[in-house]
Design a protein around this motif. Structure first.
Motif, short mmCIF file in Angstrom:
data_model
loop_
_atom_site.label_atom_id
_atom_site.label_comp_id
_atom_site.label_asym_id
_atom_site.label_seq_id
_atom_site.Cartn_x
_atom_site.Cartn_y
_atom_site.Cartn_z
N VAL A 171 95.25 14.09 -5.31
CA VAL A 171 95.27 15.30 -6.13
C VAL A 171 94.00 15.40 -6.98
O VAL A 171 93.46 14.40 -7.44
N GLY A 172 93.50 16.62 -7.14
CA GLY A 172 92.37 16.86 -8.03
C GLY A 172 91.02 16.46 -7.49
O GLY A 172 90.02 16.56 -8.19
N THR A 173 90.95 16.01 -6.24
CA THR A 173 89.69 15.51 -5.69
C THR A 173 88.98 16.57 -4.84
O THR A 173 89.58 17.53 -4.36
N THR A 174 87.69 16.34 -4.64
CA THR A 174 86.95 17.21 -3.74
C THR A 174 87.34 16.94 -2.29
O THR A 174 87.08 17.77 -1.41
N SER A 175 87.96 15.80 -2.02
CA SER A 175 88.49 15.53 -0.69
C SER A 175 89.58 16.55 -0.36
O SER A 175 89.63 17.09 0.76
N LEU A 176 90.43 16.83 -1.33
CA LEU A 176 91.47 17.84 -1.13
C LEU A 176 90.84 19.22 -0.95
O LEU A 176 91.27 20.01 -0.09
N SER A 177 89.82 19.51 -1.75
CA SER A 177 89.13 20.80 -1.61
C SER A 177 88.47 20.93 -0.24
O SER A 177 88.40 22.03 0.33
N ALA A 178 87.99 19.81 0.31
CA ALA A 178 87.36 19.83 1.63
C ALA A 178 88.38 20.19 2.72
O ALA A 178 88.05 20.87 3.69
N ILE A 179 89.61 19.72 2.54
CA ILE A 179 90.65 20.06 3.51
C ILE A 179 90.90 21.57 3.52
O ILE A 179 90.89 22.22 4.57
N THR A 180 91.12 22.12 2.34
CA THR A 180 91.47 23.55 2.25
C THR A 180 90.26 24.46 2.46
O THR A 180 90.40 25.57 2.97
N GLY A 181 89.07 23.98 2.09
CA GLY A 181 87.88 24.83 2.16
C GLY A 181 87.07 24.71 3.43
O GLY A 181 86.43 25.68 3.84
N GLN A 182 87.08 23.51 4.07
CA GLN A 182 86.27 23.31 5.26
C GLN A 182 87.10 23.15 6.53
O GLN A 182 86.83 23.81 7.54
N ILE A 183 88.11 22.29 6.48
CA ILE A 183 88.92 22.05 7.69
C ILE A 183 89.91 23.20 7.91
O ILE A 183 90.10 23.67 9.01
N LYS A 184 90.57 23.65 6.83
CA LYS A 184 91.51 24.77 6.87
C LYS A 184 92.60 24.58 7.92
O LYS A 184 92.73 25.37 8.87
N PRO A 185 93.40 23.52 7.78
CA PRO A 185 94.47 23.28 8.76
C PRO A 185 95.57 24.33 8.65
O PRO A 185 95.70 25.02 7.64
N ALA A 186 96.37 24.42 9.70
CA ALA A 186 97.47 25.39 9.71
C ALA A 186 98.54 25.03 8.68
O ALA A 186 99.14 25.91 8.06
N ALA A 187 98.80 23.74 8.52
CA ALA A 187 99.82 23.28 7.57
C ALA A 187 99.19 22.94 6.22
O ALA A 187 98.03 22.53 6.14
N GLN A 188 99.96 23.16 5.16
CA GLN A 188 99.50 22.78 3.82
C GLN A 188 99.26 21.27 3.76
O GLN A 188 100.07 20.50 4.29
N PRO A 189 98.17 20.81 3.14
CA PRO A 189 97.92 19.37 3.07
C PRO A 189 98.92 18.67 2.14
O PRO A 189 99.45 19.27 1.22
N ALA A 190 99.17 17.42 2.44
CA ALA A 190 99.98 16.58 1.54
C ALA A 190 99.09 16.12 0.40
O ALA A 190 97.92 15.76 0.61
N VAL A 191 99.63 16.12 -0.81
CA VAL A 191 98.86 15.78 -2.00
C VAL A 191 99.48 14.54 -2.66
O VAL A 191 100.70 14.50 -2.88
#
Length: 290
Positions: A171-191
């Protein structure tokens, strides 16, 4: 983490000049806040939380390869070594450096801090700058994806190959932002609250892949979750105009200028590059996922 315009010089009577010098001597915090080329960051005498002591914050546990043996004070691991190198530049040897626990998200949240600066893989960004000060970057960040060998995500060669995967990050990391902003998976990421929980989820198959910074990815797959592998890194996250880790300070801290000078000096003299090679040498190559 535009130079100010210098006022025109005035010729003052000696008495007024002496009075001005006396007032300046009584305001060391202001001097430390805006150091000049002539040197106002007097070694070992900055306006620290505790007189004569430099207090540094980081999270607990303190993970490899950034720290070693969960002991930030030992100077081992990249961030421990960087923190002590900065401290030395500021005039504080190891016995004058004190470490305090500061959870990751709390380090850059609004409010007074109990550290002089924090070092904990905190990426510099505009949102965080609203609440805290940052030094210049001490490490150029690259995000990476790891997956269990033999899993459906393990053979991913592109971002498209990860669209259907269940991804996770702290939570709160740029790793999480990379998932939503760059990879953009179909499913919501686990936090997850921390990387220990994230690694457990990966081991148990609750997520297909985990996103962390590249050195951490190599450490996790090499020492902690050996049944996993680094499948690749994300592009466009390194370099001077990309993501960087910076030291965190109180908003408007009197130490920001001096700490920034120290980091700039360590980059200029090659110390940061040397420490990166010493402690993060494994994180040198991984295929780029596009």
């Amino acid at each position: 983490m535009t130079p100010a315009v210098r006022p025109a010089r005035l010729v003052l009577p000696a008495a007024l000049l002496a009075a001005g010098l006396l007032l300046t001597a009584c305001a060391p915090q202001e001097e430390a806040k805006s150091p000049t080329a002539s040197g106002t960051c007097e070694a070992g005498k900055l306006a620290t939380k505790k007189s004569g002591i430099l207090t540094v914050g980081t999270d607990k546990p303190a993970y490899d390869p950034w720290f070693s043996e969960d002991d930030p004070s030992n100077g081992k691991g990249f961030e421990s070594a960087v923190a002590h190198a900065v401290a030395e530049k500021l005039g504080y040897p190891k016995d004058k450096v004190s470490w305090v626990v500061s959870p990751f998200n709390k380090a850059f949240a609004p409010g007074a801090k109990d550290f002089d600066f924090d070092i904990n893989q905190v990426s510099v960004n505009a949102e965080r700058k609203q609440s805290v000060d940052f030094s210049p970057g001490y490490y150029d960040v690259r995000q990476a994806v790891i997956a269990l060998k033999g899993s459906k995500a393990a053979n991913a060669a592109s971002l498209a190959d990860l669209k259907g995967a269940k991804l996770g990050a702290q939570v709160g990391t740029t790793s999480l932002s990379a998932i939503t902003g760059q990879i953009k998976p179909a499913a919501q990421p686990a936090v997850f609250d921390d990387n220990d929980l994230a690694k457990t989820a990966l081991k148990n198959g609750q997520i297909d892949a985990l996103v962390v910074d590249l050195p951490t990815a190599f450490y996790i797959t090499g020492a902690e979750v050996t049944e996993a592998k680094v499948i690749g890194q994300l592009e466009g996250t390194g370099g001077a105009d990309g993501e960087q880790f910076g030291l965190v300070l109180d908003k408007g801290s009197a130490l920001t200028g001096c700490v920034s000078q120290a980091v700039d000096a360590l980059r200029a003299d090659g110390t940061l590059a040397k420490l990166e090679k010493q402690w993060l040498s494994d994180a040198v190559s991984a295929p780029v996922l596009k």
